[in-house]
Design a protein around this motif. Structure first.
Motif, mmCIF file in Angstrom:
data_model
loop_
_atom_site.group_PDB
_atom_site.id
_atom_site.type_symbol
_atom_site.label_atom_id
_atom_site.label_comp_id
_atom_site.label_asym_id
_atom_site.label_seq_id
_atom_site.Cartn_x
_atom_site.Cartn_y
_atom_site.Cartn_z
ATOM 1 N N GLY A 99 5.495 9.727 6.994
ATOM 2 C CA GLY A 99 4.149 9.198 6.862
ATOM 3 C C GLY A 99 4.215 7.734 6.438
ATOM 4 O O GLY A 99 5.243 7.305 5.918
ATOM 5 N N PRO A 100 3.146 6.964 6.641
ATOM 6 C CA PRO A 100 1.968 7.349 7.406
ATOM 7 C C PRO A 100 2.302 7.517 8.888
ATOM 8 O O PRO A 100 3.155 6.806 9.417
ATOM 9 C CB PRO A 100 1.007 6.174 7.180
ATOM 10 N N ARG A 147 1.259 8.458 -0.331
ATOM 11 C CA ARG A 147 2.117 9.545 -0.818
ATOM 12 C C ARG A 147 2.927 9.172 -2.055
ATOM 13 O O ARG A 147 2.946 9.893 -3.053
ATOM 14 C CB ARG A 147 3.101 9.992 0.286
ATOM 15 N N THR A 148 3.649 8.044 -1.985
ATOM 16 C CA THR A 148 4.620 7.744 -3.046
ATOM 17 C C THR A 148 3.921 7.491 -4.379
ATOM 18 O O THR A 148 4.310 8.043 -5.403
ATOM 19 C CB THR A 148 5.479 6.528 -2.633
ATOM 20 N N PRO A 188 0.814 -1.219 0.000
ATOM 21 C CA PRO A 188 0.000 0.000 0.000
ATOM 22 C C PRO A 188 0.852 1.276 0.000
ATOM 23 O O PRO A 188 1.989 1.271 0.459
ATOM 24 C CB PRO A 188 -0.787 -0.090 1.316
ATOM 25 N N SER A 189 0.287 2.346 -0.533
ATOM 26 C CA SER A 189 0.963 3.646 -0.547
ATOM 27 C C SER A 189 -0.069 4.747 -0.742
ATOM 28 O O SER A 189 -0.999 4.577 -1.525
ATOM 29 C CB SER A 189 1.970 3.697 -1.697
ATOM 30 N N ARG A 207 7.171 -0.758 -5.994
ATOM 31 C CA ARG A 207 7.265 -0.954 -4.538
ATOM 32 C C ARG A 207 6.975 -2.420 -4.265
ATOM 33 O O ARG A 207 6.019 -2.985 -4.812
ATOM 34 C CB ARG A 207 6.259 -0.064 -3.802
ATOM 35 N N HIS A 210 14.424 3.370 0.253
ATOM 36 C CA HIS A 210 13.346 4.195 -0.289
ATOM 37 C C HIS A 210 14.033 5.483 -0.759
ATOM 38 O O HIS A 210 13.941 6.531 -0.124
ATOM 39 C CB HIS A 210 12.310 4.461 0.810
HETATM 40 N N1 CP Z 1 6.454 7.876 2.929
HETATM 41 C C1 CP Z 1 5.825 6.918 2.216
HETATM 42 O O1 CP Z 1 6.463 6.077 1.556
HETATM 43 O O2 CP Z 1 4.480 6.987 2.283
HETATM 44 P P1 CP Z 1 3.466 6.004 1.510
HETATM 45 O O3 CP Z 1 3.633 4.639 2.106
HETATM 46 O O4 CP Z 1 2.096 6.596 1.737
HETATM 47 O O5 CP Z 1 3.846 6.010 0.058
#
Ligand code: CP
Length: 305
Positions: A260-261, A54-55, A51-52, A104, A132
């Motif tokens: 985040g999260p 932001r990225t 899951p993501s 990812r 990352h």
């Molecule tokens: N910082 C980060 O990778 O957030 P997500 O998991 O929402 O992509």
């Protein structure tokens, strides 16, 4: 570079070039038109096995702002759910002639493996507890924009270091740019060999925060705990949750970051997350700029005949 898999693969001047390129992308993103069509005619596929928020969305926006055709593969509804392997999925997508895959995956090393099997560029959007890289770049850009420099600053990274790809990429990148790095965590959440990556290692939050210019908080990554000891939320918040009292040990102008999260009331008090010292939403904005810069650097425009 054809791929971006690890910060360890980047030389100092390449990191600085990406940060400088990102500044131009911030300007473009703040204009009304928000577009620079350098990726016109290119195809970008986002392939997220984890899951993501932001990225994935920032890579999609970054590609679209640069004029690429962006496809988001939904892993849940793809043939991965019918047992197709990572490599077969990669070979299938490769046959559609994309220019870049953004990947990812929960397994460290999976993105590098996939990069060896395809004919296009690959960007690591997070592989297990390994790396990352675009998160570290956006964090460095955020720090540089708030502090006016990177070299000579002290950055304290606090929390679940053992399971964090964000911590690892940040330690590599900040180390390459002569930033003093500290990690602060209970001993059970420190990975073996951390002394080789961080300038200083602390288990006491107040000690570790003393004189820090930047405080970077991380969440407890239960999904990667794999039977390892994770403290209870109450106990963890008491000793490692960032509140006013603990933050008072950092420099008075220290900024607070979180990739985040975020879990409010676990690793960070809501009053700190929402305070003027928090630059968490700036990190999100920098995420789009950095991902535009990475795509722009990896995919130079074709010379038209
Ligand atoms: N910082 C980060 O990778 O957030 P997500 O998991 O929402 O992509």
């Amino acid at each position: 570079q054809r791929h971006l898999i690890s910060i360890a693969d980047l030389k100092q001047h390449e990191i600085l070039d990406l940060l400088d390129r990102s500044e131009r992308m911030i300007e473009i993103s703040r204009q009304e038109r928000k577009s620079l069509p350098t990726l016109s005619g290119k195809t970008q596929i986002n392939l997220f096995f984890e899951p993501s928020t932001r990225t994935q969305s920032s890579f999609e926006i970054a590609g679209k702002r640069l004029g690429a055709l962006v496809v988001n593969m939904s892993v849940k509804t793809s043939s991965v759910s019918k047992g197709e392997t990572l490599i077969d999925t990669a070979a299938t997508l490769n046959a559609m002639r994309p220019d870049v895959l953004i990947v990812r995956h929960s397994a460290a090393g999976a993105v590098e493996l996939l990069a060896q099997k395809v004919g296009c560029s690959v960007v690591n959007a997070g592989d297990g507890a390994h790396e990352h890289p675009t998160q570290a770049l956006l964090d460095a850009l955020t720090i540089r924009n708030h502090k006016g420099r990177l070299a000579g600053l002290t950055v304290a990274i606090c929390g679940d270091i053992a399971n964090s790809r964000v911590a690892r990429s940040n330690l590599l990148l900040l180390g390459a740019l002569n930033v003093r790095t500290r990690v602060i965590a209970p001993k059970t959440l420190l990975p073996p060999g951390i002394e080789n990556l961080a300038t200083e290692v602390f288990s006491d939050m107040e000690e570790g925060l003393k004189g820090a210019d930047v405080v970077m908080m991380l969440r407890l990554q239960h999904e990667r705990a794999n039977g390892k000891m994770i403290p209870s939320v109450r106990e963890y918040y008491r000793f490692y949750g960032l509140d006013e009292q603990k933050l008072a040990h950092a420099k008075p102008d220290a900024i607070v970051m979180h990739p985040g999260p975020m879990n409010r009331g676990v690793e960070i008090d809501p009053s700190i997350a929402d305070s003027e010292r928090s630059v968490i939403t700036d990190q999100v904005e920098m995420g789009v700029a950095v991902r535009m810069a990475v795509l722009d650097a990896l995919l130079p425009p074709r010379n038209e005949p």
